[in-house]
Motif scaffolding. Structure first.
Motif, PDB file in Angstrom:
ATOM      1  N   ASN A   1      -2.046  -5.883  17.211  1.00 39.66           N
ATOM      2  CA  ASN A   1      -0.873  -6.510  17.809  1.00 39.66           C
ATOM      3  C   ASN A   1       0.403  -6.315  16.998  1.00 39.66           C
ATOM      4  OD1 ASN A   1      -1.655  -8.123  15.674  1.00 39.66           O
ATOM      5  ND2 ASN A   1      -1.192 -10.062  16.704  1.00 39.66           N
ATOM      6  N   TYR A   2       0.335  -5.578  15.891  1.00 40.45           N
ATOM      7  CA  TYR A   2       1.530  -5.312  15.087  1.00 40.45           C
ATOM      8  C   TYR A   2       2.437  -4.332  15.820  1.00 40.45           C
ATOM      9  CZ  TYR A   2       0.567  -7.616  10.593  1.00 40.45           C
ATOM     10  OH  TYR A   2       0.388  -8.540   9.599  1.00 40.45           O
ATOM     11  N   PRO A   3       3.745  -4.450  15.626  1.00 36.89           N
ATOM     12  CA  PRO A   3       4.671  -3.485  16.241  1.00 36.89           C
ATOM     13  C   PRO A   3       4.564  -2.114  15.577  1.00 36.89           C
ATOM     14  CG  PRO A   3       5.850  -4.934  14.749  1.00 36.89           C
ATOM     15  CD  PRO A   3       4.461  -5.478  14.841  1.00 36.89           C
ATOM     16  N   ILE A   4       5.238  -1.146  16.142  1.00 41.24           N
ATOM     17  CA  ILE A   4       5.190   0.212  15.579  1.00 41.24           C
ATOM     18  C   ILE A   4       5.718   0.211  14.149  1.00 41.24           C
ATOM     19  CG2 ILE A   4       6.099   2.557  15.788  1.00 41.24           C
ATOM     20  CD1 ILE A   4       6.212   2.157  18.801  1.00 41.24           C
ATOM     21  N   TYR A   5       6.797  -0.542  13.918  1.00 38.26           N
ATOM     22  CA  TYR A   5       7.391  -0.620  12.583  1.00 38.26           C
ATOM     23  C   TYR A   5       7.241  -2.060  12.072  1.00 38.26           C
ATOM     24  CZ  TYR A   5       9.549   3.740  14.158  1.00 38.26           C
ATOM     25  OH  TYR A   5       9.759   5.000  14.646  1.00 38.26           O
ATOM     26  N   PRO A   6       6.147  -2.385  11.404  1.00 39.90           N
ATOM     27  CA  PRO A   6       5.922  -3.769  10.952  1.00 39.90           C
ATOM     28  C   PRO A   6       7.038  -4.259  10.031  1.00 39.90           C
ATOM     29  CG  PRO A   6       3.901  -2.494  10.797  1.00 39.90           C
ATOM     30  CD  PRO A   6       4.995  -1.517  11.094  1.00 39.90           C
ATOM     31  N   SER A   7       7.330  -5.549  10.139  1.00 38.90           N
ATOM     32  CA  SER A   7       8.341  -6.162   9.295  1.00 38.90           C
ATOM     33  C   SER A   7       7.802  -6.349   7.877  1.00 38.90           C
ATOM     34  CB  SER A   7       8.746  -7.522   9.858  1.00 38.90           C
ATOM     35  OG  SER A   7       7.659  -8.441   9.754  1.00 38.90           O
ATOM     36  N   LYS A   8       8.700  -6.684   6.993  1.00 42.72           N
ATOM     37  CA  LYS A   8       8.314  -6.990   5.611  1.00 42.72           C
ATOM     38  C   LYS A   8       7.250  -8.072   5.577  1.00 42.72           C
ATOM     39  CE  LYS A   8      10.367  -9.602   1.767  1.00 42.72           C
ATOM     40  NZ  LYS A   8      11.640 -10.072   1.170  1.00 42.72           N
ATOM     41  N   GLN A   9       7.451  -9.143   6.327  1.00 46.48           N
ATOM     42  CA  GLN A   9       6.514 -10.257   6.333  1.00 46.48           C
ATOM     43  C   GLN A   9       5.150  -9.826   6.877  1.00 46.48           C
ATOM     44  OE1 GLN A   9       9.641 -10.312   7.602  1.00 46.48           O
ATOM     45  NE2 GLN A   9      10.625 -11.520   5.981  1.00 46.48           N
ATOM     46  N   GLN A  10       5.154  -9.001   7.909  1.00 49.81           N
ATOM     47  CA  GLN A  10       3.892  -8.527   8.476  1.00 49.81           C
ATOM     48  C   GLN A  10       3.166  -7.596   7.517  1.00 49.81           C
ATOM     49  OE1 GLN A  10       5.710  -6.960  12.050  1.00 49.81           O
ATOM     50  NE2 GLN A  10       4.734  -8.520  13.322  1.00 49.81           N
ATOM     51  N   PHE A  11       3.915  -6.761   6.814  1.00 53.16           N
ATOM     52  CA  PHE A  11       3.281  -5.849   5.867  1.00 53.16           C
ATOM     53  C   PHE A  11       2.661  -6.624   4.705  1.00 53.16           C
ATOM     54  CE2 PHE A  11       3.609  -2.673   2.295  1.00 53.16           C
ATOM     55  CZ  PHE A  11       2.590  -1.850   2.759  1.00 53.16           C
ATOM     56  N   VAL A  12       3.355  -7.633   4.198  1.00 47.49           N
ATOM     57  CA  VAL A  12       2.806  -8.453   3.120  1.00 47.49           C
ATOM     58  C   VAL A  12       1.546  -9.175   3.592  1.00 47.49           C
ATOM     59  CG1 VAL A  12       3.218 -10.479   1.673  1.00 47.49           C
ATOM     60  CG2 VAL A  12       4.981  -8.719   1.885  1.00 47.49           C
ATOM     61  N   ALA A  13       1.567  -9.698   4.821  1.00 48.63           N
ATOM     62  CA  ALA A  13       0.385 -10.373   5.372  1.00 48.63           C
ATOM     63  C   ALA A  13      -0.787  -9.401   5.470  1.00 48.63           C
ATOM     64  CB  ALA A  13       0.712 -10.959   6.744  1.00 48.63           C
ATOM     65  N   TYR A  14      -0.490  -8.165   5.856  1.00 52.85           N
ATOM     66  CA  TYR A  14      -1.537  -7.130   5.915  1.00 52.85           C
ATOM     67  C   TYR A  14      -2.135  -6.883   4.534  1.00 52.85           C
ATOM     68  CZ  TYR A  14      -3.295  -2.285   5.946  1.00 52.85           C
ATOM     69  OH  TYR A  14      -4.047  -1.146   5.755  1.00 52.85           O
ATOM     70  N   LEU A  15      -1.288  -6.787   3.520  1.00 50.44           N
ATOM     71  CA  LEU A  15      -1.782  -6.544   2.165  1.00 50.44           C
ATOM     72  C   LEU A  15      -2.616  -7.719   1.651  1.00 50.44           C
ATOM     73  CD1 LEU A  15       1.355  -4.920   0.495  1.00 50.44           C
ATOM     74  CD2 LEU A  15      -0.668  -3.763   1.370  1.00 50.44           C
ATOM     75  N   GLU A  16      -2.196  -8.935   1.973  1.00 48.62           N
ATOM     76  CA  GLU A  16      -2.967 -10.101   1.545  1.00 48.62           C
ATOM     77  C   GLU A  16      -4.327 -10.134   2.233  1.00 48.62           C
ATOM     78  OE1 GLU A  16      -0.182 -13.209   2.416  1.00 48.62           O
ATOM     79  OE2 GLU A  16       0.644 -13.198   0.372  1.00 48.62           O
ATOM     80  N   SER A  17      -4.369  -9.783   3.500  1.00 53.46           N
ATOM     81  CA  SER A  17      -5.649  -9.701   4.217  1.00 53.46           C
ATOM     82  C   SER A  17      -6.519  -8.600   3.652  1.00 53.46           C
ATOM     83  CB  SER A  17      -5.398  -9.457   5.711  1.00 53.46           C
ATOM     84  OG  SER A  17      -4.682 -10.516   6.293  1.00 53.46           O
ATOM     85  N   TYR A  18      -5.881  -7.521   3.268  1.00 50.08           N
ATOM     86  CA  TYR A  18      -6.591  -6.377   2.681  1.00 50.08           C
ATOM     87  C   TYR A  18      -7.273  -6.791   1.377  1.00 50.08           C
ATOM     88  CZ  TYR A  18      -7.158  -1.430   1.231  1.00 50.08           C
ATOM     89  OH  TYR A  18      -7.651  -0.204   0.845  1.00 50.08           O
ATOM     90  N   ALA A  19      -6.519  -7.479   0.514  1.00 49.92           N
ATOM     91  CA  ALA A  19      -7.079  -7.936  -0.764  1.00 49.92           C
ATOM     92  C   ALA A  19      -8.223  -8.910  -0.534  1.00 49.92           C
ATOM     93  CB  ALA A  19      -5.986  -8.574  -1.611  1.00 49.92           C
ATOM     94  N   ALA A  20      -8.062  -9.804   0.432  1.00 51.96           N
ATOM     95  CA  ALA A  20      -9.107 -10.785   0.722  1.00 51.96           C
ATOM     96  C   ALA A  20     -10.367 -10.110   1.260  1.00 51.96           C
ATOM     97  CB  ALA A  20      -8.589 -11.817   1.720  1.00 51.96           C
ATOM     98  N   ARG A  21     -10.178  -9.133   2.124  1.00 49.51           N
ATOM     99  CA  ARG A  21     -11.331  -8.458   2.736  1.00 49.51           C
ATOM    100  C   ARG A  21     -12.195  -7.770   1.679  1.00 49.51           C
ATOM    101  NH1 ARG A  21     -11.258  -3.949   7.646  1.00 49.51           N
ATOM    102  NH2 ARG A  21     -13.374  -3.163   7.306  1.00 49.51           N
ATOM    103  N   PHE A  22     -11.566  -7.165   0.693  1.00 47.68           N
ATOM    104  CA  PHE A  22     -12.332  -6.426  -0.315  1.00 47.68           C
ATOM    105  C   PHE A  22     -12.547  -7.230  -1.603  1.00 47.68           C
ATOM    106  CE2 PHE A  22     -10.428  -3.176   2.427  1.00 47.68           C
ATOM    107  CZ  PHE A  22     -11.570  -2.484   2.796  1.00 47.68           C
ATOM    108  N   GLY A  23     -12.223  -8.505  -1.558  1.00 44.41           N
ATOM    109  CA  GLY A  23     -12.479  -9.366  -2.708  1.00 44.41           C
ATOM    110  C   GLY A  23     -11.710  -8.960  -3.951  1.00 44.41           C
ATOM    111  N   ILE A  24     -10.467  -8.512  -3.760  1.00 42.81           N
ATOM    112  CA  ILE A  24      -9.647  -8.087  -4.895  1.00 42.81           C
ATOM    113  C   ILE A  24      -8.887  -9.295  -5.437  1.00 42.81           C
ATOM    114  CG2 ILE A  24      -7.824  -6.524  -5.667  1.00 42.81           C
ATOM    115  CD1 ILE A  24      -8.515  -4.756  -3.220  1.00 42.81           C
ATOM    116  N   CYS A  25      -9.165  -9.663  -6.663  1.00 42.46           N
ATOM    117  CA  CYS A  25      -8.528 -10.826  -7.294  1.00 42.46           C
ATOM    118  C   CYS A  25      -7.844 -10.372  -8.583  1.00 42.46           C
ATOM    119  CB  CYS A  25      -9.561 -11.908  -7.594  1.00 42.46           C
ATOM    120  SG  CYS A  25     -10.420 -12.522  -6.125  1.00 42.46           S
ATOM    121  N   PRO A  26      -6.606  -9.926  -8.504  1.00 42.67           N
ATOM    122  CA  PRO A  26      -5.907  -9.437  -9.700  1.00 42.67           C
ATOM    123  C   PRO A  26      -5.753 -10.516 -10.762  1.00 42.67           C
ATOM    124  CG  PRO A  26      -4.745  -8.787  -7.699  1.00 42.67           C
ATOM    125  CD  PRO A  26      -5.768  -9.808  -7.294  1.00 42.67           C
TER     126      PRO A  26
END
Length: 443
Positions: free
Chosen positions: A117-142
Motif C-alpha cells: 500500500n506504499y506510494p511509488i515514492y514513499p515519504s521519509k516517515q514511510q521509509f523510516v517505518a519500513y526500516l524499523e519493520s525490517y530491523a524487527a523482522r530480522f531481529g536486528i538490535c544495534p
C-alpha cells in the motif's frame, strides 16, 4: 541486558568458538585487555568483548541490509551505531517533506519488499517505518550510542579491534574484537561545510540542510540556498511553499531531469533503456526528452549542462542529476531566483561573482555530505584517504583484506547496497562454514 555481555556464558555452545581452544583464546583476549589498560592514558578500556560474528559499523540501511543477509544464513552480527536510533541520517538530519527520489522497487533492502500500500515514492516517515519493520523482522538490535573511534587489524591476533566510546562523553571505552569488520557508515556520514569568505561572520541564520526541517520558520524572509543538488532544489521549493523568498546559488554545471518521463520514472526508463543501448546513447535520449519538457535551463540563469551525460557523470564521479519535483516551474515563473557563486559575505550582505550584492536573512547550506572513514579506520588498502570511499569502483569495492568489507559506498544508492550486502553475507558464510570444518585454520 546488553546481548553481548552474555557471550562468555554462551561460548561453550557456540560453534564459532570451536576455532579457538578456550584456554588459548582466553589468554589472547586477556592479554589484549591488559595491554590496552596499561597503555591507555586518557580514557580507560573497561572491557574487551569478543564478537563471534562480524562487527558492523553503522545502523543505517546499509548496516541493516548486511545484518539481515547474515541472519538469513544463521550468522549473527554486532551492529554499532553512534546515534540513538537506526537510520539516524533519515530520522534526525533530513527535512520533513523529503521522500524517496526513486520508485520504491529500486530502494528495497534484501529479503523484504515495501508494503504493497506504499506510494511509488514513499515519504521519509514511510521509509523510516519500513526500516524499523525490517530491523524487527530480522531481529536486528544495534548497540546504540557507541561511536567507533578507531578500528584496526591486529596482525598478531589476526583479528579486528574496534575501540568505541559512549557517544558524547569521555567515559569508559569498550573494545570489540572480531574476525570480520563491515564498514557501513556510508557516503553521507558528515556534513560538508563550504569555505566562503565571511561566512562565519554572517549576521543572519546559517544552517546546513542536516539541520533544516521546514520552511515554516522562514516565512517572509529572504533565504539564500547554497548548492543546487537535489536537496538544494527541494529546500528551495519547500521555502517557496511556505511563503519565504528563496534564492539558489548554482556554481557548477548541473543536469536537471524530470522525475518522470513518458509516463514512468526517469530512473526506471533509464534502467530499461540500458538493457538495449549503451550509456552514451541513453544519455542523449534522456537529455532530448528533458529539453523538450523543461526547455533550455541556461536561459533561466542555470549554468549550462555538463558536457558529460547524466548517467555517465553519475557513474564516474558520483554526481547525481537533479530529479525535478516542481522546483523548476518555480524558477521559470520567478518565485525562486538563481544566483552564481558567492564571492564574499559581509554582515547580511552577500556579494556574488557577477558583482551583484544582495541582503539575506538566512542561509541554508545544501553542500552535501562526505565519508568519515579515514578518521577512524586504520586501513589504507580498501579505502582512499582522500575521500573515504573504496579505491575500486562498483562492483569491486565491497571487499578488502583480512576480513574487511564495505557497504553503502557504491554511488548507486540502495540498489548498490543490496548487491554488496548479499555478496558480503555469502563471503562471510563461506568462511564461517570453513572454520567449522577446519578448526585450526585461523590459529
Amino acid at each position: 541486558m546488553d546481548p553481548w555481555s552474555e557471550c562468555e556464558g554462551k561460548k561453550a555452545h557456540d560453534p564459532i568458538f570451536q576455532t579457538y581452544p578456550s584456554q588459548n583464546y582466553r589468554q589472547l583476549v586477556d592479554g589484549l585487555c591488559k595491554e590496552r589498560s596499561t597503555n591507555a592514558v586518557v580514557a580507560r578500556i573497561g572491557r574487551c568483548i569478543w564478537v563471534p560474528g562480524p562487527i558492523i559499523v553503522g545502523a543505517g540501511p546499509s548496516g541493516l541490509a548486511v545484518s539481515a543477509c547474515l541472519k538469513e544464513k544463521n550468522v549473527d552480527s554486532l551492529v554499532l551505531e553512534r546515534s540513538n536510533c537506526i537510520a539516524s541520517l533519515w530520522q534526525l538530519k533530513t527535512y520533513d517533506r523529503l521522500s524517496l527520489h526513486l520508485p520504491r522497487q529500486f530502494c528495497e533492502l534484501p529479503l523484504m519488499p515495501f508494503p504493497a500500500n506504499y506510494p511509488i515514492y514513499p515519504s521519509k516517515q514511510q521509509f523510516v517505518a519500513y526500516l524499523e519493520s525490517y530491523a524487527a523482522r530480522f531481529g536486528i538490535c544495534p548497540t546504540y550510542n557507541r561511536t567507533v573511534v578507531s578500528a584496526e587489524y591486529d596482525e598478531q591476533l589476526l583479528l579486528w579491534r574496534a575501540r568505541t566510546r559512549a557517544t558524547g562523553t569521555m567515559g569508559e571505552e569498550i573494545e570489540y574484537v572480531s574476525r570480520w569488520l563491515v564498514v557501513a557508515t556510508g557516503e553521507n556520514a558528515e556534513a560538508v561545510m563550504p569555505e566562503i569568505d565571511g561566512l562565519e561572520d554572517f549576521k543572519g541564520t546559517v544552517m546546513h540542510t542536516s539541520s533544516y526541517k521546514s520552511g515554516s520558520a522562514f516565512a517572509g524572509k529572504r533565504v539564500l540556498v547554497v548548492g543546487s543538488g537535489n536537496s538544494g532544489m527541494e529546500v528551495c521549493l519547500d521555502l517557496c511553499n511556505h511563503n519565504a523568498q528563496p534564492y539558489i546559488v548554482v556554481r557548477d554545471a548541473v543536469h536537471i531531469l524530470p522525475r518522470e518521463m513518458l509516463g514512468q520514472s526517469t530512473f526506471g526508463l533509464s534502467m530499461w533503456l540500458l538493457k538495449w543501448l549503451p550509456v552514451h546513447v541513453v544519455d542523449r535520449i534522456l537529455l532530448l526528452i528533458a529539453r523538450t519538457m523543461l526547455g533550455d535551463t541556461a536561459q533561466l540563469g542555470l549554468i549550462k549542462r555538463p558536457t558529460m551525460g547524466p548517467l555517465e557523470l553519475k557513474s564516474l564521479s558520483g554526481k547525481t542529476p537533479v530529479l525535478d519535483v516542481g522546483t523548476f516551474a518555480k524558477i521559470k515563473c520567478g518565485d525562486i531566483k538563481v544566483r552564481p557563486a558567492i564571492k564574499q559575505i559581509s554582515g547580511r550582505q552577500v556579494e556574488f561573482m557577477d558583482t551583484r550584492s544582495e541582503e539575506f536573512d538566512a542561509m541554508v547550506l545544501a553542500t552535501g555530505y562526505k565519508s568519515n572513514v579515514p578518521f577512524w579506520l586504520k586501513d589504507r588498502e580498501l579505502f582512499s584517504e582522500k575521500d573515504g570511499l573504496p579505491r575500486k569502483a562498483f562492483p569491486n569495492g565491497w571487499k578488502g583484506m583480512n576480513g574487511l568489507y564495505s557497504v553503502g559506498f557504491t554511488r548507486r544508492g540502495l540498489m548498490g547496497t543490496s548487491v554488496d550486502a548479499r555478496r558480503i553475507a555469502y563471503d562471510i558464510e563461506q568462511q564461517w562454514k570453513a572454520r567449522g570444518k577446519h578448526p585450526d585454520v585461523f590459529l
